[in-house]
Design a protein around this motif. Sequence first.
Motif, PDB file in Angstrom:
ATOM      1  N   ALA A 106       1.397  83.744  70.223  1.00 15.77           N
ATOM      2  CA  ALA A 106       0.510  83.912  71.374  1.00 15.77           C
ATOM      3  C   ALA A 106       0.088  82.503  71.777  1.00 15.77           C
ATOM      4  O   ALA A 106      -0.878  81.955  71.253  1.00 15.77           O
ATOM      5  N   GLY A 107       0.864  81.921  72.636  1.00 13.52           N
ATOM      6  CA  GLY A 107       0.624  80.528  73.001  1.00 13.52           C
ATOM      7  C   GLY A 107       0.806  79.632  71.791  1.00 13.52           C
ATOM      8  O   GLY A 107       1.648  79.891  70.934  1.00 13.52           O
ATOM      9  N   ARG A 108      -0.014  78.599  71.706  1.00 14.07           N
ATOM     10  CA  ARG A 108       0.051  77.665  70.580  1.00 14.07           C
ATOM     11  C   ARG A 108      -1.144  77.838  69.652  1.00 14.07           C
ATOM     12  O   ARG A 108      -1.367  77.010  68.787  1.00 14.07           O
ATOM     13  N   ASP A 120       3.502  97.953  60.943  1.00 16.61           N
ATOM     14  CA  ASP A 120       4.407  99.096  61.025  1.00 16.61           C
ATOM     15  C   ASP A 120       3.695 100.444  61.124  1.00 16.61           C
ATOM     16  O   ASP A 120       4.340 101.471  61.237  1.00 16.61           O
ATOM     17  N   ASP A 121       2.360 100.422  61.121  1.00 11.22           N
ATOM     18  CA  ASP A 121       1.616 101.663  61.380  1.00 11.22           C
ATOM     19  C   ASP A 121       1.278 101.801  62.863  1.00 11.22           C
ATOM     20  O   ASP A 121       0.536 102.695  63.257  1.00 11.22           O
ATOM     21  N   GLY A 122       1.818 100.884  63.685  1.00 12.94           N
ATOM     22  CA  GLY A 122       1.612 100.953  65.127  1.00 12.94           C
ATOM     23  C   GLY A 122       0.512 100.036  65.643  1.00 12.94           C
ATOM     24  O   GLY A 122       0.415  99.804  66.846  1.00 12.94           O
ATOM     25  N   HIS A 123      -0.308  99.492  64.771  1.00 15.69           N
ATOM     26  CA  HIS A 123      -1.398  98.621  65.213  1.00 15.69           C
ATOM     27  C   HIS A 123      -0.842  97.253  65.612  1.00 15.69           C
ATOM     28  O   HIS A 123      -0.099  96.641  64.852  1.00 15.69           O
ATOM     29  N   ASP A 124      -1.221  96.781  66.805  1.00 10.28           N
ATOM     30  CA  ASP A 124      -0.765  95.457  67.233  1.00 10.28           C
ATOM     31  C   ASP A 124      -1.684  94.846  68.288  1.00 10.28           C
ATOM     32  O   ASP A 124      -1.265  94.025  69.091  1.00 10.28           O
ATOM     33  N   SER A 125      -2.954  95.211  68.271  1.00 16.27           N
ATOM     34  CA  SER A 125      -3.836  94.765  69.343  1.00 16.27           C
ATOM     35  C   SER A 125      -4.699  93.553  69.011  1.00 16.27           C
ATOM     36  O   SER A 125      -5.494  93.136  69.837  1.00 16.27           O
ATOM     37  N   GLY A 126      -4.552  92.963  67.838  1.00 16.93           N
ATOM     38  CA  GLY A 126      -5.374  91.801  67.514  1.00 16.93           C
ATOM     39  C   GLY A 126      -4.583  90.511  67.539  1.00 16.93           C
ATOM     40  O   GLY A 126      -3.422  90.476  67.143  1.00 16.93           O
ATOM     41  N   LEU A 127      -5.195  89.445  68.036  1.00 16.47           N
ATOM     42  CA  LEU A 127      -4.583  88.123  67.988  1.00 16.47           C
ATOM     43  C   LEU A 127      -5.223  87.337  66.851  1.00 16.47           C
ATOM     44  O   LEU A 127      -6.430  87.152  66.809  1.00 16.47           O
ATOM     45  N   PHE A 128      -4.385  86.885  65.934  1.00 15.76           N
ATOM     46  CA  PHE A 128      -4.834  86.125  64.774  1.00 15.76           C
ATOM     47  C   PHE A 128      -4.737  84.637  65.110  1.00 15.76           C
ATOM     48  O   PHE A 128      -3.657  84.047  65.048  1.00 15.76           O
ATOM     49  N   SER A 129      -5.864  84.038  65.482  1.00 14.26           N
ATOM     50  CA  SER A 129      -5.876  82.611  65.798  1.00 14.26           C
ATOM     51  C   SER A 129      -5.735  81.808  64.509  1.00 14.26           C
ATOM     52  O   SER A 129      -5.966  82.321  63.405  1.00 14.26           O
TER      53      SER A 129
END
Length: 127
Positions: A69-71, A79-88
């Motif tokens: 997500a950018g730099r 794999d449980d479908g969760h993908d809405s958080g960005l880990f800075s």
Amino acid sequence: MTAPIPTNVHYHRKERELELTYAEGESYRLSVEYLRVFSPSAEVRGHGPDSATLQVGKKDVGLANITPAGRYALKLHFDDGHDSGLFSWDYFYDLIRRREANWSDYLRRLEEAGASREPLGIEIKQL
């Protein structure tokens, strides 16, 4: 806090661990379960200190994909479908520094709720 940026990120699929390596030679492995239950998403953390949702049954969760997500961050696709958080990078480094305290608190909250890390029901994975 300005955290260092990893020089390498590697997913160990069999162990379900994400390894972050830094220029100073430091290397840390974080379990995918830990990353999932501490996802920075609003779905997990809520919109305030009292609105977090306790994540249960995530012991066997893995990663389906990792995208930049950018730099400044990674998006982890669980794999449980969760993908809405960005880990800075800052958030990753905070998770590394506070791993023991975070994990102890999580286990305490699970116990208080009478919940478990074990998945509920039969796990079905797409091949």
